[in-house]
Each structure stands twice: as C-alpha cells, then as structure tokens.
Motif scaffolding. Structure first.
Motif, PDB file in Angstrom:
ATOM      1  N   GLY A 130       0.821  -1.198   0.000  1.00 49.14           N
ATOM      2  CA  GLY A 130       0.000   0.000   0.000  1.00 49.14           C
ATOM      3  C   GLY A 130       0.858   1.251   0.000  1.00 49.14           C
ATOM      4  O   GLY A 130       0.541   2.249  -0.665  1.00 49.14           O
ATOM      5  N   THR A 131       1.956   1.205   0.732  1.00 52.24           N
ATOM      6  CA  THR A 131       2.891   2.336   0.744  1.00 52.24           C
ATOM      7  C   THR A 131       3.566   2.492  -0.610  1.00 52.24           C
ATOM      8  O   THR A 131       3.691   3.608  -1.131  1.00 52.24           O
ATOM      9  CB  THR A 131       3.949   2.132   1.840  1.00 52.24           C
ATOM     10  OG1 THR A 131       3.307   2.046   3.117  1.00 52.24           O
ATOM     11  CG2 THR A 131       4.944   3.291   1.857  1.00 52.24           C
ATOM     12  N   GLU A 133       2.382   1.582  -3.483  1.00 50.12           N
ATOM     13  CA  GLU A 133       1.376   2.084  -4.413  1.00 50.12           C
ATOM     14  C   GLU A 133       1.134   3.578  -4.203  1.00 50.12           C
ATOM     15  O   GLU A 133       0.901   4.320  -5.165  1.00 50.12           O
ATOM     16  CB  GLU A 133       0.074   1.304  -4.239  1.00 50.12           C
ATOM     17  CG  GLU A 133      -1.104   1.810  -5.064  1.00 50.12           C
ATOM     18  CD  GLU A 133      -0.907   1.685  -6.561  1.00 50.12           C
ATOM     19  OE1 GLU A 133      -1.584   2.442  -7.294  1.00 50.12           O
ATOM     20  OE2 GLU A 133      -0.092   0.845  -7.010  1.00 50.12           O
ATOM     21  N   ALA A 134       1.203   4.029  -2.953  1.00 46.43           N
ATOM     22  CA  ALA A 134       1.023   5.456  -2.680  1.00 46.43           C
ATOM     23  C   ALA A 134       2.161   6.282  -3.269  1.00 46.43           C
ATOM     24  O   ALA A 134       1.952   7.416  -3.728  1.00 46.43           O
ATOM     25  CB  ALA A 134       0.924   5.679  -1.169  1.00 46.43           C
ATOM     26  N   PRO A 137       1.955   5.389  -7.815  1.00 48.15           N
ATOM     27  CA  PRO A 137       0.584   4.971  -8.147  1.00 48.15           C
ATOM     28  C   PRO A 137       0.474   4.378  -9.545  1.00 48.15           C
ATOM     29  O   PRO A 137       1.039   4.896 -10.505  1.00 48.15           O
ATOM     30  CB  PRO A 137      -0.216   6.277  -8.029  1.00 48.15           C
ATOM     31  CG  PRO A 137       0.795   7.380  -8.124  1.00 48.15           C
ATOM     32  CD  PRO A 137       2.054   6.838  -7.541  1.00 48.15           C
ATOM     33  N   LEU A 180      -6.370  -4.735   1.383  1.00 48.90           N
ATOM     34  CA  LEU A 180      -6.068  -3.941   0.189  1.00 48.90           C
ATOM     35  C   LEU A 180      -7.321  -3.408  -0.497  1.00 48.90           C
ATOM     36  O   LEU A 180      -7.237  -2.487  -1.316  1.00 48.90           O
ATOM     37  CB  LEU A 180      -5.268  -4.785  -0.816  1.00 48.90           C
ATOM     38  CG  LEU A 180      -3.844  -5.153  -0.399  1.00 48.90           C
ATOM     39  CD1 LEU A 180      -3.226  -6.100  -1.421  1.00 48.90           C
ATOM     40  CD2 LEU A 180      -2.980  -3.911  -0.246  1.00 48.90           C
ATOM     41  N   PRO A 193      -0.907   2.920   5.118  1.00 45.00           N
ATOM     42  CA  PRO A 193      -1.578   2.869   3.816  1.00 45.00           C
ATOM     43  C   PRO A 193      -1.874   1.424   3.397  1.00 45.00           C
ATOM     44  O   PRO A 193      -1.270   0.502   3.914  1.00 45.00           O
ATOM     45  CB  PRO A 193      -0.569   3.508   2.864  1.00 45.00           C
ATOM     46  CG  PRO A 193       0.443   4.189   3.711  1.00 45.00           C
ATOM     47  CD  PRO A 193       0.484   3.390   4.975  1.00 45.00           C
ATOM     48  N   GLY A 194      -2.769   1.281   2.465  1.00 42.32           N
ATOM     49  CA  GLY A 194      -3.097  -0.022   1.916  1.00 42.32           C
ATOM     50  C   GLY A 194      -4.573  -0.187   1.669  1.00 42.32           C
ATOM     51  O   GLY A 194      -4.988  -0.673   0.619  1.00 42.32           O
ATOM     52  N   ASN A 196      -8.105   0.044   0.463  1.00 47.60           N
ATOM     53  CA  ASN A 196      -8.711   0.591  -0.752  1.00 47.60           C
ATOM     54  C   ASN A 196      -7.674   0.981  -1.812  1.00 47.60           C
ATOM     55  O   ASN A 196      -7.995   1.701  -2.750  1.00 47.60           O
ATOM     56  CB  ASN A 196      -9.605   1.791  -0.439  1.00 47.60           C
ATOM     57  CG  ASN A 196     -10.702   1.970  -1.475  1.00 47.60           C
ATOM     58  OD1 ASN A 196     -11.185   1.006  -2.061  1.00 47.60           O
ATOM     59  ND2 ASN A 196     -11.077   3.207  -1.723  1.00 47.60           N
ATOM     60  N   SER A 197      -6.428   0.502  -1.663  1.00 42.78           N
ATOM     61  CA  SER A 197      -5.423   0.773  -2.694  1.00 42.78           C
ATOM     62  C   SER A 197      -5.603  -0.139  -3.899  1.00 42.78           C
ATOM     63  O   SER A 197      -5.176   0.192  -5.006  1.00 42.78           O
ATOM     64  CB  SER A 197      -4.018   0.596  -2.128  1.00 42.78           C
ATOM     65  OG  SER A 197      -3.825  -0.745  -1.700  1.00 42.78           O
ATOM     66  N   VAL A 199      -4.148  -2.779  -4.842  1.00 40.34           N
ATOM     67  CA  VAL A 199      -2.918  -3.218  -5.510  1.00 40.34           C
ATOM     68  C   VAL A 199      -3.199  -4.546  -6.208  1.00 40.34           C
ATOM     69  O   VAL A 199      -3.690  -5.494  -5.591  1.00 40.34           O
ATOM     70  CB  VAL A 199      -1.781  -3.393  -4.488  1.00 40.34           C
ATOM     71  CG1 VAL A 199      -0.523  -3.923  -5.180  1.00 40.34           C
ATOM     72  CG2 VAL A 199      -1.483  -2.069  -3.784  1.00 40.34           C
TER      73      VAL A 199
END
Length: 376
Positions: A130-131, A133-134, A137, A180, A193-194, A196-197, A199
C-alpha cells in the motif's frame, strides 16, 4: 537434494489480481519495440544474482540498469523474486528492491514474483505494498506465492510455523485482499496505507494448486516454468477451463515464466546457457548459487543423474539465435495460449544479459499472442 529443489519450486506459488486493464498494466500504449496490440507481451523476473565474492550492491546496481534498459524496450513489468539465506541471490528484501527499482524507472510496472505470503503477516504485506502504491501509483504489482523460499532453519528464523504446509494460503490471501480492498462493515483492523489501494494481486505457482485457486477467484495466474516445467501444460489448461469471471478479471490471464537466452548464434547462446546450468547443478548439490562464468562443455562437470536433473528443471528454456528463440516463443504461445511471457535471463556477463533482453524484445514483436491480452 530434493529438499533444495522443492524450496526453489515453491518460490513461485503466488497470484495476480487486476482491475483490468490498468491494474495488470494492460494499457493500449505502444512502445518503440512492442508496437502492436497483437504482439506478445513480455516481462522480466529477476532473482538479483551475485557473482563469487562480490557485494550485493553490485548485483542490485545491475538490476537497476537492467530495469531501465527493458523499460525503454517496452517490457511490461519488472518482477523481483523472494528468497532467503541463499548465497548468490540478493532478493530477500523484496519490497525494498521494488521501491528502489521503481524510483529508478518511470513507466514500467514493478512488483514481486513473488512475495511468499506464509512468511509474512498479511497486514504487513498490505502496508508495504500500500505504501509502494502510494509512492508509485499505478505501477506496483503484488505477486504472491505459498512456499517458504528457504530451508527449515530459515523458516524458523522468519518466525514461520514449521507445521504449515501451504494449506492456509487461501485464508491468508483472503485476509490480505481485505486489507487492500474497500473497507468492510465492522472491519476492526485496517492497513494504512493499503486500505482501498486495490494493488493488483497475481497468483504464482508451479503446480495446479494456485492454478485452481486463481481460476476459482477470477485472478490472473503465473506459472513458474523457469524451474518446474513439468506441470505447465496441465496447469495452464486447468486454469483456462475452470476460470470464473470476477470483478477484477473477466477473462483468464495466464503468464508463464521461462528461461530465455538469445545471442547471435545458437552456439553462442548455448555457451551462455552453461552459467544457469551450473547454478542449477550447484543447487541440487546443496552449494552456493553465485553465477559462474560459462564453459565450453558441461560434460566434465556433472554426472548422468545430475545432467538429467538439471535438464529437467530447465526443460522449458528457450536458448539460441534470434530465429531459434522466435520459434521457441511461438511454440510456447501455441501450446499454452499464454497471454504474457515472463523472461528469466541469467548470464555471467551483464552485457550478454542486456543484449539478450534486447533481442527478445525485438523478437516478441513478431510473435502474436493467441489470447486476448487487452481484455478487461
């Protein structure tokens, strides 16, 4: 001997999840090499191999250079494997490597091929990816395997229960997808973070276990034919026949990892191929796995039994001139209806590796994929 082989075989059990086409990286964007939607999509799997006596940083630097190189050539994604406590492979801290390579590139998708989920708490994996992806993106893939990727002593050091046999992988996968995906009603623990990401997740495997799970869940499936080719055709057929459409993927999407070495001639490529042959020979002997220089002949180095074992593990390898490699890729596509080929190329000299990936990129333009690689 069998134990070490099974450790490596297991390292590929994982999964691909996609909210097509973006999450799989299946865009309609063209590149200078892969210029048509019909040409075979190709990607890279990297175990970050080291040479005898060199620091890991040099191998990692080569991987960064290779990632930049294949990005320019139009490769779709760059995946890094997860192995622990294996001398000769510098890919133990997979999420760290993914972040490092993503920072050094601009457009290519970067991910795991794969994270061995039973080694880790699903929440931690969700937070890590999640990190990533942040920060990057739309560029991160999460390939998942169900094997340890290490020996029993290392499993203990990883705090992995020694009684686990991979049967809990579906439950771990469901927990990870919870962290996720969108927050669920009454969900107490969240990945931040993570959450609703979304991934994209890829299931990797070397048997029909993950093929069955990927088909049932409607996820993409990547088969590890680069070291376990025997079950490739059965797993590919099973996955396509049993696939159930899902919210993330309407049609099956099959990726196959195969060893490929392309060179100016068949003889030159076969000589380069002795480097990975020597590494597999050292694997079955329980020795360190650093890359060794190519040799003129393997015959003085192995027994008949060892030769058969190495050739079996590398049975899917496509090695030769450009014309020979094209024939091999076309046969792979026709036999398996693969949607994307993950190219595994290990040569002793970095320049030979770079040249091979460049040749394969140009060859892939001439190979037409039989599946609908751009379907949502």
């Amino acid at each position: 001997m069998t134990h070490r082989l099974e450790i490596t075989r297991a390292a590929a059990d994982g999964g691909v999840a996609a909210v097509a086409p973006h999450s799989l990286g299946l865009t309609r964007k063209t590149t200078t090499v892969q210029a048509t939607a019909q040409s075979l999509p190709i990607s890279v799997l990297d175990l970050v191999p080291t040479r005898v006596g060199e620091p890991a940083g040099r191998a990692i630097a080569r991987s960064v250079e290779l990632a930049r190189h294949v990005e320019q050539l139009g490769y779709k994604r760059y995946w890094v494997a997860e192995h622990h406590a294996i001398q000769g492979l510098a890919c133990s801290a997979t999420p760290v490597l993914i972040g490092h390579i993503a920072a050094a590139t601009k457009t290519i998708r970067v991910g795991s091929g794969g994270v061995m989920l039973p080694n880790h708490a699903p929440l931690v994996v969700a937070e890590q990816f999640g990190t990533l992806e942040a920060i990057y993106p739309g560029r991160i893939d999460l390939g998942l395997g169900r094997a340890p990727g290490s020996d029993f002593q290392t499993m203990r050091a990883l705090r992995r229960g020694l009684a686990q046999d991979g049967d809990d992988f579906p439950a771990l996968l469901e927990e990870l997808r919870t962290y996720l995906g969108p927050e669920r009603p009454a969900q107490l623990v969240k990945a931040i973070p993570g959450q609703n990401s979304n991934v994209p997740i890829t299931l990797l495997g070397s048997s029909d276990f993950s093929a069955q799970l990927a088909a049932a869940l409607g996820l993409p499936f990547a088969f590890a034919a680069h070291f376990a080719p025997d079950a490739l055709h059965a797993a590919a057929k099973f996955y396509r026949q049993r696939f159930q459409p899902s919210e993330v993927l309407q049609n099956p999407y099959l990726l196959v990892a195969v060893p490929v070495i392309a060179a100016s001639t068949d003889a030159a490529a076969q000589r380069l191929f002795t480097a990975p042959q020597q590494r597999f020979l050292r694997l079955i002997r329980g020795e360190s796995l650093e890359l060794l220089p190519p040799v003129d002949s393997m015959e003085p180095l192995w027994s008949d039994i060892e030769k058969a074992a190495v050739e079996n593990r590398l049975g899917a390898a496509i090695v030769g001139s450009d014309a020979t490699v094209q024939v091999g890729l076309e046969k792979l596509v026709n036999d398996t209806h693969v949607d994307e080929v993950i190219v595994v190329t290990d040569t002793y000299e970095h320049s030979d590796r770079m040249d091979s990936y460049q040749r394969v990129a140009h060859i892939a333009v001439k190979v037409l994929a039989t599946g609908d690689a751009y379907a949502g």
